[in-house]
Write a protein that holds these residues in place. Structure first.
Motif, PDB file in Angstrom:
ATOM      1  N   LYS A 155      -8.273  -5.382   3.026  1.00  0.00           N
ATOM      2  CA  LYS A 155      -7.360  -5.209   1.892  1.00  0.00           C
ATOM      3  C   LYS A 155      -7.603  -3.865   1.199  1.00  0.00           C
ATOM      4  N   HIS A 156      -6.534  -3.343   0.636  1.00  0.00           N
ATOM      5  CA  HIS A 156      -6.644  -2.125  -0.162  1.00  0.00           C
ATOM      6  C   HIS A 156      -7.024  -2.490  -1.602  1.00  0.00           C
ATOM      7  N   GLY A 157      -7.281  -1.466  -2.394  1.00  0.00           N
ATOM      8  CA  GLY A 157      -7.667  -1.682  -3.789  1.00  0.00           C
ATOM      9  C   GLY A 157      -9.030  -1.084  -4.062  1.00  0.00           C
ATOM     10  N   ARG A 165     -13.111  -8.193  -2.435  1.00  0.00           N
ATOM     11  CA  ARG A 165     -13.852  -7.248  -1.578  1.00  0.00           C
ATOM     12  C   ARG A 165     -13.596  -7.517  -0.092  1.00  0.00           C
ATOM     13  N   GLU A 166     -12.350  -7.810   0.244  1.00  0.00           N
ATOM     14  CA  GLU A 166     -11.995  -8.013   1.646  1.00  0.00           C
ATOM     15  C   GLU A 166     -11.824  -6.650   2.324  1.00  0.00           C
ATOM     16  N   GLU A 167     -12.468  -6.475   3.447  1.00  0.00           N
ATOM     17  CA  GLU A 167     -12.445  -5.184   4.126  1.00  0.00           C
ATOM     18  C   GLU A 167     -11.045  -4.782   4.568  1.00  0.00           C
ATOM     19  N   THR A 210      -4.009  -7.626  -8.037  1.00  0.00           N
ATOM     20  CA  THR A 210      -4.895  -7.982  -6.941  1.00  0.00           C
ATOM     21  C   THR A 210      -4.179  -8.898  -5.968  1.00  0.00           C
ATOM     22  N   SER A 219       0.381  -0.700  -6.629  1.00  0.00           N
ATOM     23  CA  SER A 219      -0.713  -0.528  -5.671  1.00  0.00           C
ATOM     24  C   SER A 219      -1.452   0.810  -5.798  1.00  0.00           C
ATOM     25  N   HIS A 277       0.833  -1.201   0.000  1.00  0.00           N
ATOM     26  CA  HIS A 277       0.000   0.000   0.000  1.00  0.00           C
ATOM     27  C   HIS A 277       0.867   1.251   0.000  1.00  0.00           C
ATOM     28  N   ASP A 335      -4.605   2.809  -6.217  1.00  0.00           N
ATOM     29  CA  ASP A 335      -5.979   2.373  -5.992  1.00  0.00           C
ATOM     30  C   ASP A 335      -6.995   3.496  -5.797  1.00  0.00           C
ATOM     31  N   GLN A 362      -4.540  -1.353  -8.479  1.00  0.00           N
ATOM     32  CA  GLN A 362      -4.886  -2.434  -7.564  1.00  0.00           C
ATOM     33  C   GLN A 362      -6.396  -2.518  -7.411  1.00  0.00           C
ATOM     34  N   ASN A 377      -9.538  -4.647  -5.551  1.00  0.00           N
ATOM     35  CA  ASN A 377      -9.901  -5.557  -4.461  1.00  0.00           C
ATOM     36  C   ASN A 377     -11.007  -6.480  -4.973  1.00  0.00           C
TER      37      ASN A 377
END
Length: 239
Positions: free
Chosen positions: A148-150, A144-146, A176, A113, A95, A115, A139, A141
């Motif tokens: 994780k960035h992106g 769609r993991e909370e 990703t 990265s 990130h 985003d 990047q 996500n």
């Protein structure tokens, strides 16, 4: 051979093992193994582990990745000195905070990265001041993991159009990070979705996106089968 407590022969063997698994995965997918770049992730190595990095270079590794700008800044004049002189490529895979854009542009050949629009704008300003055209990846996500960035997949087209409009940025593709799971097969839908999104974006915008950065130590073979052109491997090479 052991230098400074590092078993460099083991590093060479690990690089060779990853290269062989990359070759096999590419062949299963009907792809050219030479189209896949292995980024050796050195985030766990201290700045004085020169012998380890040089052994990886001697074994054929040409790309190295760091997660944090501040760590890379310390290592450029220590850990990476010899390999950068030989032509190694340095990647930022973690990130990126907007206030670190200046150093990121100075240090890295490829930033994986990117985003958000604000980061695009910061990188454009810094690249313009440096007189550089900065290669970047967007990047996404996908899972769609909370934590994780992106950007969200539905935001990718707008972000791509904004980034591609910047004269000092060159969008090379997408990145990703798949969920960490016990069975690598569970990551396949994530990688397939990024490839599909890339194809959709190319068709919608006319912008070529040749690079897909996806897959790490636990799942890079699946990622290659789904189209990865860049894999990020740390533990399998450097422990």
């Amino acid at each position: 051979m052991v230098i400074g407590g590092t078993d460099t022969a083991t590093v060479a063997e690990k690089v060779a093992r990853v290269q062989e698994l990359v070759r096999a995965a590419a062949e299963r997918a009907g792809r050219d193994p030479a189209s896949i770049r292995i980024v050796g992730v050195t985030k766990t190595l201290p700045p004085d582990a020169n012998a380890t990095v040089e052994a990886a270079w001697a074994a054929g590794l040409r790309d190295f990745g760091e997660n944090r700008v501040q760590d890379a800044a310390k290592k450029v004049s220590t850990l990476f000195t010899a390999v950068l002189e030989e032509g190694a490529t340095l990647h930022l895979i973690g990130h990126l905070q907007t206030n670190k854009a200046r150093d990121a542009v100075r240090l890295f050949s490829l930033i994986h990265s990117v985003d958000r629009p604000g980061l695009v704008d910061a990188l454009q300003r810094r690249a313009e001041r440096e007189g550089k055209r900065q290669d970047i990846l967007l990047q996404v996500n996908v899972a769609r993991e909370e934590q994780k960035h992106g950007c969200a997949p539905e935001e990718a087209e707008a972000l791509l159009r904004h980034a591609a409009a910047q004269p000092n940025l060159h969008v090379r593709g997408l990145m990703t990070i798949a969920p960490l799971v016990d069975d690598p097969e569970e990551t396949r839908p994530v990688f397939a979705a990024l490839r599909s999104l890339r194809d959709q974006l190319q068709e919608a915008t006319g912008i070529a996106l040749p690079e897909l950065s996806m897959g790490m130590t636990n799942d890079y073979e699946v990622a290659i089968e789904e189209g990865a052109t860049i894999i990020r491997v740390g533990r399998a090479i450097f422990g």
